[in-house]
Design a protein around this motif. Structure first.
Motif, PDB file in Angstrom:
ATOM      1  N   GLY A  69       0.787  -1.231   0.000  1.00 54.46           N
ATOM      2  CA  GLY A  69       0.000   0.000   0.000  1.00 54.46           C
ATOM      3  C   GLY A  69       0.814   1.273   0.000  1.00 54.46           C
ATOM      4  O   GLY A  69       0.255   2.372   0.078  1.00 54.46           O
ATOM      5  N   VAL A  70       2.136   1.159  -0.099  1.00 52.57           N
ATOM      6  CA  VAL A  70       3.018   2.340  -0.126  1.00 52.57           C
ATOM      7  C   VAL A  70       3.529   2.538  -1.552  1.00 52.57           C
ATOM      8  O   VAL A  70       4.093   1.623  -2.151  1.00 52.57           O
ATOM      9  CB  VAL A  70       4.215   2.159   0.826  1.00 52.57           C
ATOM     10  N   ASP A  71       3.339   3.747  -2.079  1.00 54.09           N
ATOM     11  CA  ASP A  71       3.766   4.075  -3.444  1.00 54.09           C
ATOM     12  C   ASP A  71       4.689   5.298  -3.369  1.00 54.09           C
ATOM     13  O   ASP A  71       4.253   6.393  -2.998  1.00 54.09           O
ATOM     14  CB  ASP A  71       2.545   4.379  -4.313  1.00 54.09           C
ATOM     15  N   TRP A  72       5.963   5.087  -3.710  1.00 55.34           N
ATOM     16  CA  TRP A  72       6.958   6.154  -3.604  1.00 55.34           C
ATOM     17  C   TRP A  72       7.102   6.991  -4.872  1.00 55.34           C
ATOM     18  O   TRP A  72       7.894   7.939  -4.900  1.00 55.34           O
ATOM     19  CB  TRP A  72       8.327   5.552  -3.289  1.00 55.34           C
ATOM     20  N   ARG A  73       6.364   6.682  -5.912  1.00 57.20           N
ATOM     21  CA  ARG A  73       6.590   7.354  -7.193  1.00 57.20           C
ATOM     22  C   ARG A  73       6.260   8.843  -7.162  1.00 57.20           C
ATOM     23  O   ARG A  73       6.822   9.610  -7.946  1.00 57.20           O
ATOM     24  CB  ARG A  73       5.788   6.645  -8.286  1.00 57.20           C
ATOM     25  N   GLY A  74       5.402   9.259  -6.253  1.00 59.10           N
ATOM     26  CA  GLY A  74       5.111  10.682  -6.135  1.00 59.10           C
ATOM     27  C   GLY A  74       6.158  11.447  -5.343  1.00 59.10           C
ATOM     28  O   GLY A  74       6.223  12.674  -5.398  1.00 59.10           O
ATOM     29  N   VAL A  75       7.002  10.727  -4.602  1.00 60.61           N
ATOM     30  CA  VAL A  75       8.059  11.349  -3.812  1.00 60.61           C
ATOM     31  C   VAL A  75       9.350  11.442  -4.616  1.00 60.61           C
ATOM     32  O   VAL A  75       9.988  12.496  -4.682  1.00 60.61           O
ATOM     33  CB  VAL A  75       8.303  10.536  -2.510  1.00 60.61           C
ATOM     34  N   ALA A  76       9.735  10.327  -5.226  1.00 58.12           N
ATOM     35  CA  ALA A  76      10.957  10.265  -6.036  1.00 58.12           C
ATOM     36  C   ALA A  76      10.562  10.260  -7.503  1.00 58.12           C
ATOM     37  O   ALA A  76      10.258   9.215  -8.078  1.00 58.12           O
ATOM     38  CB  ALA A  76      11.751   9.013  -5.680  1.00 58.12           C
ATOM     39  N   ALA A 161       8.623  11.145   6.841  1.00 55.16           N
ATOM     40  CA  ALA A 161       8.719  12.254   7.789  1.00 55.16           C
ATOM     41  C   ALA A 161      10.094  12.909   7.766  1.00 55.16           C
ATOM     42  O   ALA A 161      10.256  14.030   8.267  1.00 55.16           O
ATOM     43  CB  ALA A 161       8.403  11.756   9.196  1.00 55.16           C
ATOM     44  N   SER A 162      11.088  12.247   7.192  1.00 59.06           N
ATOM     45  CA  SER A 162      12.435  12.810   7.113  1.00 59.06           C
ATOM     46  C   SER A 162      12.571  13.837   5.992  1.00 59.06           C
ATOM     47  O   SER A 162      13.526  14.620   5.984  1.00 59.06           O
ATOM     48  CB  SER A 162      13.460  11.689   6.912  1.00 59.06           C
ATOM     49  N   PHE A 163      11.649  13.824   5.035  1.00 62.91           N
ATOM     50  CA  PHE A 163      11.675  14.812   3.951  1.00 62.91           C
ATOM     51  C   PHE A 163      11.083  16.124   4.451  1.00 62.91           C
ATOM     52  O   PHE A 163      10.051  16.128   5.120  1.00 62.91           O
ATOM     53  CB  PHE A 163      10.850  14.322   2.760  1.00 62.91           C
ATOM     54  N   ARG A 164      11.721  17.227   4.092  1.00 67.67           N
ATOM     55  CA  ARG A 164      11.180  18.549   4.439  1.00 67.67           C
ATOM     56  C   ARG A 164      10.115  18.934   3.419  1.00 67.67           C
ATOM     57  O   ARG A 164      10.403  18.996   2.213  1.00 67.67           O
ATOM     58  CB  ARG A 164      12.274  19.602   4.456  1.00 67.67           C
ATOM     59  N   ALA A 165       8.930  19.192   3.887  1.00 71.13           N
ATOM     60  CA  ALA A 165       7.824  19.545   2.992  1.00 71.13           C
ATOM     61  C   ALA A 165       8.159  20.812   2.214  1.00 71.13           C
ATOM     62  O   ALA A 165       8.549  21.828   2.797  1.00 71.13           O
ATOM     63  CB  ALA A 165       6.538  19.744   3.792  1.00 71.13           C
ATOM     64  N   GLY A 166       8.041  20.747   0.889  1.00 70.13           N
ATOM     65  CA  GLY A 166       8.320  21.901   0.042  1.00 70.13           C
ATOM     66  C   GLY A 166       9.783  22.245  -0.075  1.00 70.13           C
ATOM     67  O   GLY A 166      10.127  23.329  -0.580  1.00 70.13           O
ATOM     68  N   GLY A 167      10.669  21.348   0.362  1.00 67.45           N
ATOM     69  CA  GLY A 167      12.102  21.625   0.327  1.00 67.45           C
ATOM     70  C   GLY A 167      12.683  21.561  -1.079  1.00 67.45           C
ATOM     71  O   GLY A 167      12.073  21.027  -2.008  1.00 67.45           O
ATOM     72  N   TYR A 180      17.198  15.680  -1.595  1.00 64.95           N
ATOM     73  CA  TYR A 180      16.030  16.450  -1.192  1.00 64.95           C
ATOM     74  C   TYR A 180      16.278  17.016   0.207  1.00 64.95           C
ATOM     75  O   TYR A 180      16.818  16.319   1.067  1.00 64.95           O
ATOM     76  CB  TYR A 180      14.779  15.561  -1.159  1.00 64.95           C
ATOM     77  N   GLU A 181      15.884  18.271   0.425  1.00 64.63           N
ATOM     78  CA  GLU A 181      16.052  18.852   1.748  1.00 64.63           C
ATOM     79  C   GLU A 181      15.309  18.012   2.777  1.00 64.63           C
ATOM     80  O   GLU A 181      14.200  17.528   2.523  1.00 64.63           O
ATOM     81  CB  GLU A 181      15.555  20.297   1.771  1.00 64.63           C
ATOM     82  N   ALA A 182      15.944  17.866   3.942  1.00 62.97           N
ATOM     83  CA  ALA A 182      15.416  16.959   4.954  1.00 62.97           C
ATOM     84  C   ALA A 182      15.171  17.672   6.278  1.00 62.97           C
ATOM     85  O   ALA A 182      15.605  18.803   6.498  1.00 62.97           O
ATOM     86  CB  ALA A 182      16.393  15.808   5.163  1.00 62.97           C
ATOM     87  N   ASN A 183      14.492  16.969   7.158  1.00 61.76           N
ATOM     88  CA  ASN A 183      14.300  17.407   8.534  1.00 61.76           C
ATOM     89  C   ASN A 183      15.367  16.767   9.421  1.00 61.76           C
ATOM     90  O   ASN A 183      15.901  15.712   9.107  1.00 61.76           O
ATOM     91  CB  ASN A 183      12.911  16.992   9.033  1.00 61.76           C
ATOM     92  N   GLY A 184      15.635  17.401  10.554  1.00 56.91           N
ATOM     93  CA  GLY A 184      16.547  16.821  11.525  1.00 56.91           C
ATOM     94  C   GLY A 184      17.913  17.492  11.541  1.00 56.91           C
ATOM     95  O   GLY A 184      18.339  18.107  10.561  1.00 56.91           O
TER      96      GLY A 184
END
Length: 221
Positions: A69-76, A161-167, A180-184
């Motif tokens: 149920g996880v689809d990464w194609r919209g992220v990468a 959650a490690s990806f910075r939204a809009g980064g 990709y800009e990250a959080n942390g």
């Protein structure tokens, strides 16, 4: 002569203190990596196949692009790559790290003292490194792990959650990867390798309590 002697003593004790600090850090990392978390975890007979990989500097987690149920194609996205054709591969490798360290040290041969010191002291400039890959082969550089669908969804939530939204996005080392800009915050305690351990620990996989070095990660699988 007395002035010169004082300087020699200062250099000696400063060097000794630095060596002691590095030795203590290394010992603490090895001890932390040997203490198991999620002790009762056992790989299921069937589930989602993921991998932990290492290039000798950084470790990362390789997952299928679509599973449980996880689809990464919209992220990468293919548009983020120098060569969008690599987006046709069916797996992704995720890693987290300090921006300068990541962009300037793809291998140990590229390590610079300035970069190491800056990262160790602490930096809020962090990135996610994403590579588009075919199905890895389990070997010296990669270890295969089977997790339940629920464990995989927990792992995916941690990675997202490690990806910075809009980064911002940056081209990678080659045609098949991107940053990709990250959080942390990155520092000597929370390294790229401890991020890998944190992600697997959050998912419920047995791994070391603190995994700052590649060996403290790869030794579990």
């Amino acid at each position: 002569m007395k002035t010169e002697t004082r300087w020699v003593k200062r250099i000696f004790w400063s060097s000794a203190a630095l060596i002691g600090l590095l030795a203590s850090y290394g010992a603490a990392g090895l001890i932390g990596g040997a203490i198991p978390s999620n002790r009762s975890w056992r790989a299921p007979a069937r589930g989602v196949h993921i991998f932990v990989e290492s290039n000798g500097v950084h470790t990362g987690i390789v997952v299928p692009k679509v599973a449980a149920g996880v689809d990464w194609r919209g992220v990468a996205r293919a548009a983020d790559l120098r060569d969008p054709r690599y987006a046709g591969f069916d797996h992704l490798a995720f890693g987290w790290g300090e921006k300068s360290f990541y962009l300037e040290t793809p291998t140990w041969a590229d390590v610079k003292l300035r970069t190491v010191v800056t990262a160790a002291v602490g930096s809020d400039r962090t990135l996610m490194h994403v590579e588009h890959l075919p199905l890895p082969r389990s070997g010296d550089g990669a270890r295969e792990i089977v997790v339940t669908p629920e464990q995989y969804r927990r792992l995916a939530a941690y990675i997202r959650a490690s990806f910075r939204a809009g980064g911002a996005r940056y081209r990678g080392y080659a045609g098949y990867d991107a940053f990709y800009e990250a959080n942390g915050r990155y520092d000597a305690v929370r390294t790229c390798n401890s991020w890998t351990g944190d992600a697997l620990r959050f998912a419920g996989v047995r791994v070391g309590a603190w995994t700052p070095f590649p060996v403290t990660m790869m030794g579990w699988f």
